[in-house]
Each structure stands twice: as structure tokens, then as C-alpha cells.
Design a protein around this motif. Structure first.
Motif, mmCIF file in Angstrom:
data_model
loop_
_atom_site.group_PDB
_atom_site.id
_atom_site.type_symbol
_atom_site.label_atom_id
_atom_site.label_comp_id
_atom_site.label_asym_id
_atom_site.label_seq_id
_atom_site.Cartn_x
_atom_site.Cartn_y
_atom_site.Cartn_z
ATOM 1 N N VAL A 101 -8.552 65.733 20.783
ATOM 2 C CA VAL A 101 -8.696 66.479 22.103
ATOM 3 C C VAL A 101 -8.908 68.059 22.206
ATOM 4 O O VAL A 101 -9.768 68.407 22.696
ATOM 5 C CB VAL A 101 -7.981 65.890 23.156
ATOM 6 N N ALA A 102 -7.841 68.481 21.330
ATOM 7 C CA ALA A 102 -7.664 70.073 21.428
ATOM 8 C C ALA A 102 -8.991 70.556 20.614
ATOM 9 O O ALA A 102 -9.781 71.416 20.886
ATOM 10 C CB ALA A 102 -6.334 70.287 20.689
ATOM 11 N N ALA A 103 -9.141 69.688 19.320
ATOM 12 C CA ALA A 103 -10.401 70.277 18.777
ATOM 13 C C ALA A 103 -11.778 70.138 19.271
ATOM 14 O O ALA A 103 -12.661 70.952 19.305
ATOM 15 C CB ALA A 103 -10.495 69.517 17.332
ATOM 16 N N LEU A 104 -11.795 69.075 20.024
ATOM 17 C CA LEU A 104 -12.984 68.817 20.933
ATOM 18 C C LEU A 104 -13.266 69.989 21.858
ATOM 19 O O LEU A 104 -14.330 70.548 22.060
ATOM 20 C CB LEU A 104 -13.295 67.349 21.597
ATOM 21 N N ALA A 105 -12.236 70.386 22.634
ATOM 22 C CA ALA A 105 -12.215 71.390 23.613
ATOM 23 C C ALA A 105 -12.416 72.725 22.836
ATOM 24 O O ALA A 105 -13.327 73.343 23.512
ATOM 25 C CB ALA A 105 -10.849 71.472 24.404
ATOM 26 N N ILE A 106 -11.994 73.026 21.732
ATOM 27 C CA ILE A 106 -12.308 74.505 21.121
ATOM 28 C C ILE A 106 -13.827 74.218 20.515
ATOM 29 O O ILE A 106 -14.420 75.482 20.904
ATOM 30 C CB ILE A 106 -11.326 74.561 19.961
ATOM 31 N N GLY A 107 -14.184 73.418 20.296
ATOM 32 C CA GLY A 107 -15.773 73.271 19.615
ATOM 33 C C GLY A 107 -16.761 73.252 20.959
ATOM 34 O O GLY A 107 -17.651 73.882 20.853
ATOM 35 N N LEU A 108 -16.174 72.551 22.187
ATOM 36 C CA LEU A 108 -17.161 72.818 23.099
ATOM 37 C C LEU A 108 -17.460 74.133 23.833
ATOM 38 O O LEU A 108 -18.275 74.833 24.070
ATOM 39 C CB LEU A 108 -16.814 71.867 24.244
#
Length: 206
Positions: free
Chosen positions: A42-49
Motif C-alpha cells: 500500500v505504501a509503495a502504491l501511494a508513493i508511485g501515485l
């Protein structure tokens, strides 16, 4: 039927809930392992977004930015390159092609004059009542260098104006030259005479 007697272990209560202890323990362990993995995802997805929305995209520029960069580069190159200076000397090929050719020198002797043959005999006939007019005109002709032929009075059809008869196209230039000398503009090609040039003086000739 079995040959052994039933004991306490053979009695299974029908309403009791069957539970496996080893299954509960395994499920709790799997859940504990999945929690940190899901959190990291979830953290990686938020950073990529966030990076996709707010960070500049390399390799992509807008049309306005492209035009601005092109204009700046063209302006800088124009300022850097020196202005062309007008050459004081034209190329050799251009000079040679643009140099007007000298006009041909006019011929000293016109073609008409060159065609005059004063050795051709000139006959002069007086068609007027003025005595001695043929001799006077004959003298003018011979003084101009022409060969003088027959002199006499005109016995043919009366002429209304003075005329010079010539025999053939080769004598036309000679007839026109005689006409300029005597002031007689009328020249006629005629085969009635045995002589190449015949001058007939009509009344009114001076």
C-alpha cells in the motif's frame, strides 16, 4: 459389526463442534505474515501515485515548451553567427556572364552601297520639251562615277513622271542609287530594254 466391545472413545457427541487446533494456529501465522507485506504494498502504491501526479515526466514536453526552446536556440544561433558582408568582388563566372558583349562595329559600307556596280552603262532619255536636258543629266551621272550609255530623246509612251527602269533584280540597287543621285524615287523592273539601266526624264524634272 466389530468383534470388540465399545468403549468411551467410541462415543462421539452429535452436537459437539469439531475444531482443529493445528488449523487455527496456521491461519494466525499466515495473517501475521501478510500484514507487513500488505502495508509495504500500500505504501509503495501511494508513493508511485504521488510521483506520477506531481513529479515531472522525463522525455515529454509540451508543444509550447518545444516552440519556446526552438525560438531561443534560433535566436542564440542568429546572434552568434556574424551577419553576411557584401562581397566587393563578384564571382568570375558571374562577372563573365553579366559583362555585356561589345556591340559589333557597324560596317563602314552598307550592303546596298556594296551592291552598287557603277560599271553598268546608264542610258538617259529626255521626255520633256527642254532641249539638252539628257546631256545635262548625263553629265551629272558620269561625274558621279557611273558609266554613261545612250543619250537622246524619249520616243516611247509619254511618262507622267520621271522613272528609272532596271533589268532584273541584280540591277535594283543600282537603280535606287541613281534615283537618290537624280532625285527620282520611282524605279521599275522592266525587260523591254536591252540596257540594264534607263533613265526617262518626264515633264517637270529639274
Amino acid at each position: 459389526m466389530t468383534k470388540y466391545a465399545r468403549d468411551e472413545f467410541d462415543r462421539v457427541p452429535e452436537t459437539s463442534a469439531r475444531q482443529g487446533v493445528h488449523r487455527a494456529v496456521a491461519e494466525s501465522r499466515h495473517r501475521r505474515r501478510l500484514v507487513p507485506i500488505l502495508a509495504v504494498g500500500v505504501a509503495a502504491l501511494a508513493i508511485g501515485l504521488v510521483a506520477f501526479l506531481f513529479m515531472p515526466k522525463p522525455g515529454f514536453t509540451s508543444a509550447g515548451d518545444t516552440l519556446a526552446v526552438s525560438a531561443e536556440q534560433s535566436g542564440s544561433s542568429a546572434a552568434a553567427s556574424p551577419a553576411p558582408t557584401a562581397s566587393s568582388e563578384a564571382p568570375a563566372s558571374q562577372t563573365a556572364s553579366e559583362t555585356p558583349s561589345a556591340p559589333a562595329a557597324p560596317s563602314a559600307t552598307p550592303s546596298a552601297v556594296a551592291a552598287i556596280d557603277k560599271t553598268q552603262p546608264v542610258a538617259v532619255f529626255n521626255g520633256t520639251t527642254t532641249a539638252g536636258l539628257a546631256n545635262r543629266v548625263g553629265s551629272t551621272v558620269s561625274t558621279a562615277g557611273w558609266t554613261l550609255g545612250t543619250l537622246g530623246n524619249w520616243g516611247g509612251v509619254p511618262q507622267q513622271r520621271s522613272v528609272i527602269f532596271y533589268s532584273g533584280a541584280a540591277q535594283k540597287g543600282n537603280a535606287e542609287a541613281l534615283g537618290q543621285l537624280l532625285g527620282i524615287p520611282s524605279v521599275v523592273d522592266s525587260a523591254e530594254f536591252q540596257q540594264p539601266l534607263v533613265v526617262v526624264l518626264a515633264p517637270g524634272f529639274k
